[in-house]
Design a protein around this motif. Structure first.
Motif, PDB file in Angstrom:
ATOM      1  N   LEU A  38      -1.965  11.577  12.402  1.00  0.00           N
ATOM      2  CA  LEU A  38      -1.339  10.267  12.573  1.00  0.00           C
ATOM      3  C   LEU A  38       0.175  10.424  12.676  1.00  0.00           C
ATOM      4  N   SER A  39       0.834   9.405  13.214  1.00  0.00           N
ATOM      5  CA  SER A  39       2.291   9.356  13.099  1.00  0.00           C
ATOM      6  C   SER A  39       2.614   8.767  11.729  1.00  0.00           C
ATOM      7  N   PHE A  40       3.835   9.008  11.252  1.00  0.00           N
ATOM      8  CA  PHE A  40       4.211   8.410   9.974  1.00  0.00           C
ATOM      9  C   PHE A  40       4.228   6.883  10.073  1.00  0.00           C
ATOM     10  N   ASN A  41       4.661   6.348  11.211  1.00  0.00           N
ATOM     11  CA  ASN A  41       4.628   4.896  11.393  1.00  0.00           C
ATOM     12  C   ASN A  41       3.217   4.352  11.203  1.00  0.00           C
ATOM     13  N   ASN A  42       2.256   5.036  11.813  1.00  0.00           N
ATOM     14  CA  ASN A  42       0.864   4.616  11.708  1.00  0.00           C
ATOM     15  C   ASN A  42       0.348   4.749  10.281  1.00  0.00           C
ATOM     16  N   ALA A  43       0.709   5.843   9.617  1.00  0.00           N
ATOM     17  CA  ALA A  43       0.260   6.070   8.237  1.00  0.00           C
ATOM     18  C   ALA A  43       0.818   5.005   7.290  1.00  0.00           C
ATOM     19  N   ILE A  44       2.068   4.603   7.509  1.00  0.00           N
ATOM     20  CA  ILE A  44       2.666   3.554   6.678  1.00  0.00           C
ATOM     21  C   ILE A  44       1.986   2.220   6.943  1.00  0.00           C
ATOM     22  N   ASN A  45       1.668   1.953   8.196  1.00  0.00           N
ATOM     23  CA  ASN A  45       0.957   0.725   8.547  1.00  0.00           C
ATOM     24  C   ASN A  45      -0.434   0.707   7.910  1.00  0.00           C
ATOM     25  N   VAL A  46      -1.173   1.799   8.058  1.00  0.00           N
ATOM     26  CA  VAL A  46      -2.543   1.869   7.532  1.00  0.00           C
ATOM     27  C   VAL A  46      -2.549   1.773   6.006  1.00  0.00           C
ATOM     28  N   ASN A 180       7.048  -1.280   6.494  1.00  0.00           N
ATOM     29  CA  ASN A 180       6.575  -1.464   5.128  1.00  0.00           C
ATOM     30  C   ASN A 180       6.713  -2.924   4.693  1.00  0.00           C
ATOM     31  N   ILE A 181       7.872  -3.530   4.974  1.00  0.00           N
ATOM     32  CA  ILE A 181       8.108  -4.924   4.577  1.00  0.00           C
ATOM     33  C   ILE A 181       7.146  -5.861   5.304  1.00  0.00           C
ATOM     34  N   SER A 182       7.000  -5.653   6.608  1.00  0.00           N
ATOM     35  CA  SER A 182       6.094  -6.492   7.393  1.00  0.00           C
ATOM     36  C   SER A 182       4.658  -6.335   6.913  1.00  0.00           C
ATOM     37  N   GLY A 183       4.268  -5.097   6.636  1.00  0.00           N
ATOM     38  CA  GLY A 183       2.926  -4.848   6.117  1.00  0.00           C
ATOM     39  C   GLY A 183       2.715  -5.488   4.761  1.00  0.00           C
ATOM     40  N   ARG A 184       3.759  -5.517   3.950  1.00  0.00           N
ATOM     41  CA  ARG A 184       3.661  -6.129   2.628  1.00  0.00           C
ATOM     42  C   ARG A 184       3.467  -7.643   2.722  1.00  0.00           C
ATOM     43  N   GLN A 185       4.035  -8.253   3.762  1.00  0.00           N
ATOM     44  CA  GLN A 185       3.843  -9.684   3.960  1.00  0.00           C
ATOM     45  C   GLN A 185       2.374 -10.036   4.191  1.00  0.00           C
ATOM     46  N   ARG A 186       1.643  -9.112   4.836  1.00  0.00           N
ATOM     47  CA  ARG A 186       0.193  -9.315   4.997  1.00  0.00           C
ATOM     48  C   ARG A 186      -0.468  -9.429   3.640  1.00  0.00           C
TER      49      ARG A 186
END
Length: 290
Positions: A38-46, A180-186
């Motif tokens: 995975l990319s780090f962006n993807n891993a942080i999203n997942v 990370n912030i956007s994912g946390r809003q979920r």
């Protein structure tokens, strides 16, 4: 004549070495952008999505207390359980970082107990246990996200002092921060609904109302950060506009939120719609190229 031919050849050799060195630096940066496959962006999203799923499963369980025959919500709960387990497995398979492995192992330990609770027939006694265990699982999942971000920072140690590359590192870390912030809003969108249900008379405890307010204020406090993000594209701006519209509708009805005036179905749908919008934004940030 020999000296004349040697000079250009020496310059050519130096030029080729320079190209190879520059290419190796570029390749090094690209290689360090990987979290396993995975990319780090993807891993942080997942991993951030795992936080959201802890709240979504808890919300669904509490919803089913009064709506036991809702087939769609039962499917939501089942699919969330499957996705949570599979994503944790993928995250574990793709890291060799001791800190992240330890954090993921901890998630699995708490998950075993939590899974047993949410697989039981919904009851108020078990619902209270879900409320008690929920935050422990959330904190463990959040620790995984933090560990992956540290892992990403560590992957750039060798080039962070290179003046030609440092701005790229800073941009990437800033991008990971907004993912990370956007994912946390979920997660907060689901947690808001979870504590709305936890505030019903049969489940309410001394902390329930404060936890509902905490989720509300955390959501509201972070949403403005997206407006000034330098990574925004026209597509992201459009999604942010839609998200603000949905959130403002909830804010205008805060009295209904605090006083249990929404129906169970209304709060369930609103939280899912808000989560969907934040998920879209998170995905678009994940795809930003630096």
């Amino acid at each position: 004549m020999k000296n004349k031919t040697k000079a250009p050849r020496s310059i050519l050799i130096l030029f080729v070495i320079g190209l190879v060195y520059t290419s190796s630096l570029s390749l090094h940066a690209q290689l360090n952008d990987k979290y396993g496959s995975l990319s780090f962006n993807n891993a942080i999203n997942v991993s951030g999505k795992q936080r959201m799923l802890t709240q979504k499963m808890s919300k669904a369980y509490l919803y089913l207390l009064k709506n036991a025959n809702d087939v769609k919500v039962k499917r939501d709960l089942l699919s969330s359980k499957i996705i949570f387990e599979e994503q944790n497995r993928v995250l574990l398979q793709n890291t060799q970082f001791k800190g992240t492995i330890e954090k993921l192992t901890r998630v699995n330990e708490i998950w075993k107990e939590f899974k047993i609770l949410i697989e039981t027939q919904p009851s108020y006694d078990n619902a209270k246990k879900v409320i008690e265990t929920n935050t422990d699982l959330l904190k463990a999942a959040d620790a995984v996200v933090s560990s992956i971000i540290i892992e990403s920072k560590n992957s750039f140690q060798s080039i962070k002092d290179d003046i030609n590359e440092s701005y790229l590192v800073e941009d990437r870390l800033e991008l990971e921060g907004i993912i990370n912030i956007s994912g946390r809003q979920r997660m907060l969108s689901q947690r808001l609904a979870f504590y709305y249900y936890a505030n019903q008379m049969e489940l309410k405890n001394k902390n329930s109302y404060q936890m509902l307010n905490n989720a509300f204020h955390e959501l509201d406090g972070a949403i403005n950060k997206f407006l000034i993000c330098k990574f925004n594209t026209p597509e992201i701006d459009e999604k942010i506009g839609l998200t603000f519209s949905q959130w403002n509708m909830i804010k205008k009805n805060r009295d209904k939120l605090n006083n249990q005036k929404f129906t169970d179905e209304e709060i369930y749908k609103m939280s899912n719609e808000l989560t969907r919008l934040f998920n879209d934004i998170t995905y678009l940030y994940e795809k930003v190229k630096i």
